[in-house]
Design a protein around this motif. Structure first.
Motif, short mmCIF file in Angstrom:
data_model
loop_
_atom_site.label_atom_id
_atom_site.label_comp_id
_atom_site.label_asym_id
_atom_site.label_seq_id
_atom_site.Cartn_x
_atom_site.Cartn_y
_atom_site.Cartn_z
N PHE A 122 138.78 2.62 33.91
CA PHE A 122 138.47 3.03 35.15
C PHE A 122 137.54 2.20 35.91
O PHE A 122 137.18 2.09 37.10
N THR A 123 136.11 2.34 35.34
CA THR A 123 135.13 1.87 36.01
C THR A 123 135.11 0.43 36.15
O THR A 123 134.79 0.15 37.11
N ALA A 124 136.00 -0.89 35.39
CA ALA A 124 136.20 -2.09 35.47
C ALA A 124 137.15 -1.90 36.49
O ALA A 124 136.67 -2.59 37.05
N MET A 125 138.40 -1.35 36.60
CA MET A 125 139.39 -1.51 37.50
C MET A 125 138.14 -0.89 38.78
O MET A 125 138.64 -1.55 39.92
N ALA A 126 137.67 -0.07 38.79
CA ALA A 126 136.57 0.11 40.32
C ALA A 126 136.00 -0.43 40.41
O ALA A 126 135.48 -1.45 42.43
N ALA A 127 135.18 -1.38 40.32
CA ALA A 127 135.03 -3.08 39.88
C ALA A 127 135.46 -4.12 40.42
O ALA A 127 134.96 -5.03 40.92
N GLY A 128 136.40 -4.17 40.37
CA GLY A 128 138.01 -4.56 40.56
C GLY A 128 138.05 -5.79 39.26
O GLY A 128 138.77 -6.76 40.32
N VAL A 129 138.47 -5.48 38.13
CA VAL A 129 139.02 -5.52 37.20
C VAL A 129 140.47 -5.51 37.84
O VAL A 129 141.02 -4.18 37.91
#
Length: 274
Positions: A168-175
């Motif tokens: 979720f952290t990665a996706m929040a950063a745009g991954v």
């Protein structure tokens, strides 16, 4: 069980390990020279590797960290040479965003991060900027101390929660979600019992909806089951058993030292169950 009831197995991709380090637990120093690393990579391709994982810093228990500049000097020439000769997917095994950037610029297409984008505050943003696939692995602590006294209340639940939080952290950063892989981190801050519990729970991790990478090749926990396997090179049988189990549960890739033997084992498994 009749033939029409046999489970079908999607053959996982085989990720061959190329350690360009002097101190990796299994083959430390063997492929430290760039030319030796490239030659080993070519040999793994010939043996049937689907992906190559290039690492310039050992993450064995007790390993010391390598300066970013030195790590780049180790891995970039190897990646460049492989990319000139082959279009095989290349993974860079590093914690450091700067190394990942240099590796992707040299031709790597996957960032395999044992720290799950926690080493540096900007790691998630760098992963998004690079646009490559990212493997998020669970590790308790850091390589230098992870095996000192690992403890969990519920290892499966805690590893699962960690991996989902990092995704979720990665996706929040745009991954993009379709770029994210998960790895339960066998041997990284776990006892034998913890590793076995995670291996039994692999279907639970596969069900999370992300490709799962399983890396248990020559790991020390195998010697915890078979004390005669004191040397890393004595653990081929255990490594094959673990990764065949992973194939049966639906993992997307297995990370191994012994590519030829793993490919053969998977082909035989697929022939029996196909």
């Amino acid at each position: 069980m009749s033939t029409d009831q046999r489970p079908t197995i999607t053959r996982p991709r085989v990720m061959g390990i190329v350690n360009v380090t002097p101190d990796s637990f299994s083959d430390g120093g063997k492929h430290f020279d760039s030319a030796a690393g490239v030659e080993h990579a070519r040999r793994l391709i010939a043996q049937g590797a689907d992906i190559l994982d290039i690492g310039g810093e050992s993450t064995r228990p007790g390993a010391a960290q390598v300066a970013e500049f030195d790590e780049i000097l180790r891995v970039v020439p190897v990646i460049e040479a492989i990319r000139k000769a082959s279009d095989i997917p290349i993974s860079i095994d590093t914690l450091k965003p700067g190394v990942a950037k240099a590796a992707v610029a040299a031709g790597a297409t996957i960032w395999n991060d044992v720290a799950a984008l926690r080493y540096s505050p900007n790691a998630p943003e760098v992963a998004a900027e690079l646009g490559c696939e990212v493997v998020l692995m669970h590790m308790l602590g850091e390589p230098g101390t992870m095996q000192d006294d690992p403890r969990y209340d519920d290892v499966v639940a805690e590893v699962e929660a960690f991996l989902l939080a990092r995704a979720f952290t990665a996706m929040a950063a745009g991954v993009s979600k379709d770029r994210i892989w998960l790895d339960p981190g066998i041997g990284f801050g776990k006892t034998v019992a913890h590793n076995i519990a995670l291996l039994k729970a692999l279907p639970r991790f596969v069900a999370l909806g992300y490709p799962v990478l399983l890396g248990a090749s020559r790991k020390r926990f195998i010697a915890g089951i078979d004390p005669s396997a004191g040397e890393a090179t004595d653990r081929l049988g255990g490594s094959l058993a673990v990764h065949l189990h992973g194939a049966a549960t639906g993992v997307a890739a297995v990370r191994v030292h012994d590519v030829r033997e793993m490919v053969q084992a998977l082909d035989v498994q697929a022939s029996i169950l196909g």
